[in-house]
Design a protein around this motif. Structure first.
Motif, mmCIF file in Angstrom:
data_model
loop_
_atom_site.group_PDB
_atom_site.id
_atom_site.type_symbol
_atom_site.label_atom_id
_atom_site.label_comp_id
_atom_site.label_asym_id
_atom_site.label_seq_id
_atom_site.Cartn_x
_atom_site.Cartn_y
_atom_site.Cartn_z
ATOM 1 N N LEU A 144 16.144 -18.718 0.670
ATOM 2 C CA LEU A 144 16.325 -18.143 2.031
ATOM 3 C C LEU A 144 16.238 -16.621 1.683
ATOM 4 C CD1 LEU A 144 19.484 -20.104 3.498
ATOM 5 C CD2 LEU A 144 16.755 -20.512 3.994
ATOM 6 N N CYS A 145 15.522 -16.016 2.656
ATOM 7 C CA CYS A 145 15.485 -14.494 2.430
ATOM 8 C C CYS A 145 15.699 -13.680 3.654
ATOM 9 C CB CYS A 145 14.065 -14.062 1.974
ATOM 10 S SG CYS A 145 12.785 -14.666 2.751
ATOM 11 N N HIS A 146 16.049 -12.606 3.738
ATOM 12 C CA HIS A 146 16.384 -11.771 4.898
ATOM 13 C C HIS A 146 14.901 -11.458 5.455
ATOM 14 C CE1 HIS A 146 17.875 -8.247 7.122
ATOM 15 N NE2 HIS A 146 16.722 -7.513 6.840
ATOM 16 N N SER A 147 14.938 -11.404 6.857
ATOM 17 C CA SER A 147 13.894 -11.333 7.807
ATOM 18 C C SER A 147 14.123 -10.654 8.829
ATOM 19 C CB SER A 147 13.284 -12.904 8.073
ATOM 20 O OG SER A 147 12.958 -13.640 7.066
ATOM 21 N N GLY A 148 13.532 -9.450 8.908
ATOM 22 C CA GLY A 148 13.819 -8.416 10.024
ATOM 23 C C GLY A 148 15.352 -8.048 10.169
ATOM 24 N N GLY A 149 15.661 -7.742 11.682
ATOM 25 C CA GLY A 149 17.110 -7.519 11.789
ATOM 26 C C GLY A 149 17.618 -8.143 13.118
ATOM 27 N N PHE A 150 18.587 -8.210 13.000
ATOM 28 C CA PHE A 150 19.646 -8.544 14.083
ATOM 29 C C PHE A 150 19.520 -10.153 14.466
ATOM 30 C CE2 PHE A 150 18.298 -4.465 15.364
ATOM 31 C CZ PHE A 150 19.613 -3.830 15.764
ATOM 32 N N MET A 151 19.271 -10.831 12.832
ATOM 33 C CA MET A 151 19.221 -12.069 12.792
ATOM 34 C C MET A 151 18.331 -12.969 13.772
ATOM 35 S SD MET A 151 20.583 -14.064 10.635
ATOM 36 C CE MET A 151 20.123 -15.968 10.410
ATOM 37 N N LYS A 152 17.231 -12.404 14.242
ATOM 38 C CA LYS A 152 16.476 -12.782 14.750
ATOM 39 C C LYS A 152 15.520 -14.201 14.262
ATOM 40 C CE LYS A 152 15.588 -8.874 17.806
ATOM 41 N NZ LYS A 152 14.657 -7.664 18.289
ATOM 42 N N TYR A 153 15.343 -13.896 12.894
ATOM 43 C CA TYR A 153 14.628 -15.017 12.054
ATOM 44 C C TYR A 153 15.441 -15.403 10.746
ATOM 45 C CZ TYR A 153 10.356 -13.938 14.784
ATOM 46 O OH TYR A 153 9.607 -13.657 16.006
ATOM 47 N N LEU A 154 15.071 -16.542 10.325
ATOM 48 C CA LEU A 154 15.733 -17.070 9.094
ATOM 49 C C LEU A 154 14.398 -17.382 8.278
ATOM 50 C CD1 LEU A 154 18.114 -17.775 7.244
ATOM 51 C CD2 LEU A 154 17.587 -20.245 7.910
ATOM 52 N N GLY A 155 14.212 -16.640 7.039
ATOM 53 C CA GLY A 155 13.130 -16.717 6.203
ATOM 54 C C GLY A 155 13.193 -17.497 5.108
ATOM 55 N N ARG A 156 12.332 -18.411 4.899
ATOM 56 C CA ARG A 156 12.122 -19.403 3.835
ATOM 57 C C ARG A 156 10.923 -18.884 2.860
ATOM 58 N NH1 ARG A 156 12.362 -26.011 3.187
ATOM 59 N NH2 ARG A 156 11.299 -25.973 1.229
ATOM 60 N N LEU A 157 11.231 -18.548 1.745
ATOM 61 C CA LEU A 157 10.419 -18.049 0.670
ATOM 62 C C LEU A 157 10.354 -19.387 -0.487
ATOM 63 C CD1 LEU A 157 8.197 -16.160 -0.294
ATOM 64 C CD2 LEU A 157 9.894 -14.961 -1.619
ATOM 65 N N ASP A 158 9.135 -19.920 -0.558
ATOM 66 C CA ASP A 158 8.624 -20.989 -1.572
ATOM 67 C C ASP A 158 8.031 -20.339 -2.626
ATOM 68 O OD1 ASP A 158 10.173 -23.524 -0.676
ATOM 69 O OD2 ASP A 158 8.848 -22.966 1.185
ATOM 70 N N LEU A 159 8.534 -20.454 -3.936
ATOM 71 C CA LEU A 159 7.511 -19.848 -4.856
ATOM 72 C C LEU A 159 7.115 -20.856 -5.985
ATOM 73 C CD1 LEU A 159 9.691 -16.736 -5.659
ATOM 74 C CD2 LEU A 159 7.880 -16.532 -4.283
ATOM 75 N N VAL A 160 6.075 -20.689 -6.593
ATOM 76 C CA VAL A 160 5.547 -21.503 -7.816
ATOM 77 C C VAL A 160 5.530 -20.394 -8.728
ATOM 78 C CG1 VAL A 160 3.903 -22.842 -8.777
ATOM 79 C CG2 VAL A 160 4.362 -23.231 -6.289
ATOM 80 N N LEU A 161 6.365 -20.791 -9.815
ATOM 81 C CA LEU A 161 6.390 -19.940 -11.148
ATOM 82 C C LEU A 161 5.727 -20.641 -12.099
ATOM 83 C CD1 LEU A 161 10.076 -18.437 -10.780
ATOM 84 C CD2 LEU A 161 7.985 -17.406 -9.560
ATOM 85 N N ARG A 162 5.168 -19.681 -13.015
ATOM 86 C CA ARG A 162 4.771 -20.297 -14.230
ATOM 87 C C ARG A 162 5.003 -19.234 -15.522
ATOM 88 N NH1 ARG A 162 -1.599 -19.594 -12.706
ATOM 89 N NH2 ARG A 162 -1.956 -17.311 -12.951
#
Length: 202
Positions: free
Chosen positions: A1-19
């Motif tokens: 989960l990540c911060h997305s914009g302001g005023f809690m209008k969105y909840l962000g999901r960031l999926d990463l593939v690391l190597r």
């Protein structure tokens, strides 16, 4: 989960593939690297049901705020929108109000006042202005700091503002009261391919 914009209008999901890098020296120096990523914003609106656990967690804070602050208290009236960004790239109506309020505050009353533009988070809409509207403009626990500066330090301060402004399409990154500054915008790049004006007045 990540911060997305302001005023809690969105909840962000960031999926990463690391190597891990194949080169041992690079692996020791940098560790993992991002191979791919996908970001998905989820709107937080009336279609999202309230989570009872989160509501229970926030209840003490809501009660304390209601006891300490009357968010519905009428502060004033705005006949038109008080915008946080200026139409010419320079100072803005909202910025003037903020900087003047700091500059003329009883016990402060300095030679000039300065606030960062992006710290002003929203416009004031036309109509009654409440305490809640002011919290939306400044949602942070800010304080006013007074400083004694030499002439050279004041010059350095405005040079810094000019550099930051040039890196943001010549949209002023500071709002001031008690001083007048002209920023030379020739040579800066404005987003969208629009040419910069030769100067921005703050």
């Amino acid at each position: 989960l990540c911060h997305s914009g302001g005023f809690m209008k969105y909840l962000g999901r960031l999926d990463l593939v690391l190597r891990e890098p194949l080169d041992p020296a690079e692996r020791a120096r940098n560790g993992f690297e991002v191979a791919s990523h996908q970001y998905t914003p989820y709107p937080v609106d009336s279609t999202v049901p309230e989570d009872p656990a989160v509501a229970y967690l926030l209840e003490p804070y809501a009660i304390e705020m209601e006891q300490k602050i009357d968010l519905n208290r009428l502060i004033g009236y705005a006949p038109t929108t008080v915008r946080r960004f200026g139409s010419t790239g320079g100072d803005s109506p909202r910025g003037n109000l903020v900087a003047d309020s700091m500059w003329l505050r009883r016990g402060i009353e300095t030679d000039f006042a300065l606030s960062n533009t992006t710290g002003i988070r929203t416009d004031i809409n036309p109509g009654p202005v409440t305490t809640e509207a002011l919290f939306n403009v400044f949602p942070f626990d800010n304080t006013i700091t007074t400083m004694f500066l030499s002439g050279l330090e004041v010059q350095d301060l405005f040079d810094y503002v000019a550099r930051r402004t040039a890196s943001r399409g010549c949209a002023s990154q500071a709002q001031i009261a008690g001083a007048r500054v002209v920023l030379n915008c020739r040579g800066c790049d404005r987003t969208g391919g629009l040419p910069c004006a030769e100067s921005v007045i703050m």
